[in-house]
Scaffold this motif. Structure first.
Motif: not given
Ligand code: ZN
Length: 508
Positions: A459-469, A486-490
């Motif tokens: 979920e987090v990776l999906e919301k952060s395409p810029a950071q993944v790139a 991820v910590m925040k989301a959990s």
């Protein structure tokens, strides 16, 4: 001209006896005016003083702890002066033969640890109180305090700055409180300070003219008053004037010292031995009996904590500033260290793990949690139970050493993270519940399950395409950001180590 500041300090410490120094009246603070009085402490003719043995014992124990010589032969003297709160017209004190002499206490000065010499410590009775109520005619006198036992502790002029004076006062107060001979309550006047200071050109041997600052009852005011007085005297000397020998008061509202009276000399008091009291003889064996029963004092305890637990000196200093705080810390550490195989089994049953960390790591971690987290909560007070939270002392802490040990245990097993552990402590503080109960009830257990974590990570990776790139372009720092997300989301429950591992895997 550069001046050196020379400071000596007198402290009046009220001894924690049940009754007054020469009569059976009580010493409770804050009772109705004149309700703790009798013919003796009212100064009525024909009454005779009887010395309180408990006060003598406390003075001897304090003297021994302050490395003083204890006088085998003691004389009480009359110090004569007139004041409305002194009904006899004299104060019973010790003049020529103080009970304690030639001691010292070690302080942390700017150049390292250094001894401050104690010239003498003597027993004397307190005076009453004049009460001036605004808007009423005249003043009233409350003699509840008249005759309360005091130990007056006088240093040599060994202090050189306001910081050193505060370090000395804190050290002295800690020692007296460890011994339980003084409650150290500065608001109620149980520990009052009178610094005297003079300036001299740097390098000069002779002392300048000294000014005494009267009855200051807070460390901050002592510091402020001394700083002010240094500036004032420097200005007087630089303008070619002379400092006059006088007693000054610290005026809190104006932030300055004001003249109270010109300083009197000892001969102004016409001291003479009190004919109503026989000389007090103390036997050597009796004195030595107290030496062997002295408790471990703050300085000794601090160096033991450094040696035994490997604590930094700073931590040891904070913990040992209060006897009960130091005891809390040691109990909490001990509760985390199994003494035997049996204990270890019991802990495994209770918390699901045995002790893994080294005692030193456990001690340092416990010190952090006591001095930062717990003291923070105590300072804030209980917000749930009172409309207006009031700060608590370590003695009133709803969290016991064993309960704190429980939080740290569960954290160490990896079941909860650091931030969640802080939350658990907070709930514990408010409710008095045990750590395990809170974690189970609120389902706070850390998520280490790979399947569950993978879902959050996706979920987090999906919301952060810029950071993944960015990460794929080689920007390694972005990983920290993603772990944080991820910590925040959990809700702080994800196991950070696991998250790191899985994220790296996913990002290739
Ligand atoms: Zn009395």
């Amino acid at each position: 001209m550069i001046y050196e500041v020379v400071i000596g300090v007198e402290v009046h410490a009220q001894l924690r006896t049940q009754s007054k120094l020469f009569c059976g009246c009580g010493t409770v603070f804050g009772l109705a005016a004149n309700s703790q009085t009798c013919p003796l402490c009212l100064g009525l003719p024909g009454s005779l003083p009887v010395l309180n043995q408990a006060a003598v014992e406390m003075a001897v124990r304090a003297g021994l702890a302050l490395n003083c010589t204890i006088a085998g032969s003691n004389l009480f003297a009359r110090k004569n002066y007139f004041y409305p709160d002194l009904p006899k017209g004299y104060q019973i004190s010790q003049y020529e033969a103080p009970i304690c002499e030639h001691g010292w206490i070690e302080i942390a000065a700017s150049e390292g640890r250094r001894r401050v010499r104690i010239r003498r410590a003597h027993l004397e009775e307190d005076a009453g109180k004049s009460v001036h109520v605004a808007g009423t005619n005249g003043s009233r006198v409350d003699l509840n305090r008249a005759g309360t036992p005091l130990l007056e502790i006088v240093t040599e002029p060994d202090l050189r700055s306001s910081d050193e004076v505060v370090a000395y006062l804190k050290g002295l107060r800690d020692v007296l409180m460890y011994l339980e001979v003084c409650d150290g309550n500065m608001d109620e006047g149980s520990f009052r300070c009178e610094p005297n200071l003079s300036l001299r050109p740097l390098g000069q041997k002779e002392f300048g003219t000294k000014v005494e600052l009267k009855n200051i009852n807070s460390f901050k005011f002592v510091k402020d008053a001394i700083e002010y007085e240094i500036k004032r005297q420097t200005k007087v000397l630089n303008e070619g004037g002379k400092v006059s020998q006088e007693t000054r008061l610290w005026n809190l509202d104006r932030g300055e010292t004001v003249v109270m009276r010109s300083k009197e000399e000892a001969h102004d008091y016409r001291y003479f031995p009190d004919p109503d009291l026989v000389p007090l003889k103390l036997e050597k064996e009796w004195i030595e009996g107290f030496r062997s029963s002295l408790p471990e004092l703050p300085a000794a305890r601090a160096s033991r904590l450094v040696g035994e637990y490997g604590l930094p000196e700073y931590d040891a200093g904070v913990l040992t500033s209060d006897k009960d705080l130091a005891r809390f810390f040691e109990d909490a550490v001990r509760a985390q260290l199994p003494a035997s195989r049996q204990d270890q089994d019991k802990m495994e049953q209770m918390f699901g793990v045995a002790v893994l960390d080294s005692p030193r790591e456990i001690a340092k971690e416990t010190s952090n949690w006591v001095t930062v987290e717990l003291l923070g909560l105590l300072n804030r007070g209980n917000t749930k139970q009172a409309d207006k939270p009031k700060s608590l002392t370590i003695r009133e802490s709803p969290v016991t050493p064993q309960m704190l040990a429980g939080v740290l245990f569960i954290k160490r097993t990896g079941k909860i993270s650091g931030p969640v552990a802080k939350m658990v402590l907070e709930v514990m503080f408010e409710t008095g519940k045990e750590a395990k109960e809170i974690v189970d009830e609120q389902n706070l257990g850390q998520v280490s399950d790979e399947g569950e974590l993978a879902k959050i990570i996706d979920e987090v990776l999906e919301k952060s395409p810029a950071q993944v790139a960015q990460f794929k372009e080689g920007k390694q720092q972005v990983l920290g950001f993603l772990v944080g997300q991820v910590m925040k989301a959990s809700g702080g429950k994800a196991n950070p180590g696991k998250v790191n591992e899985l994220l790296k895997k996913k990002l290739g």
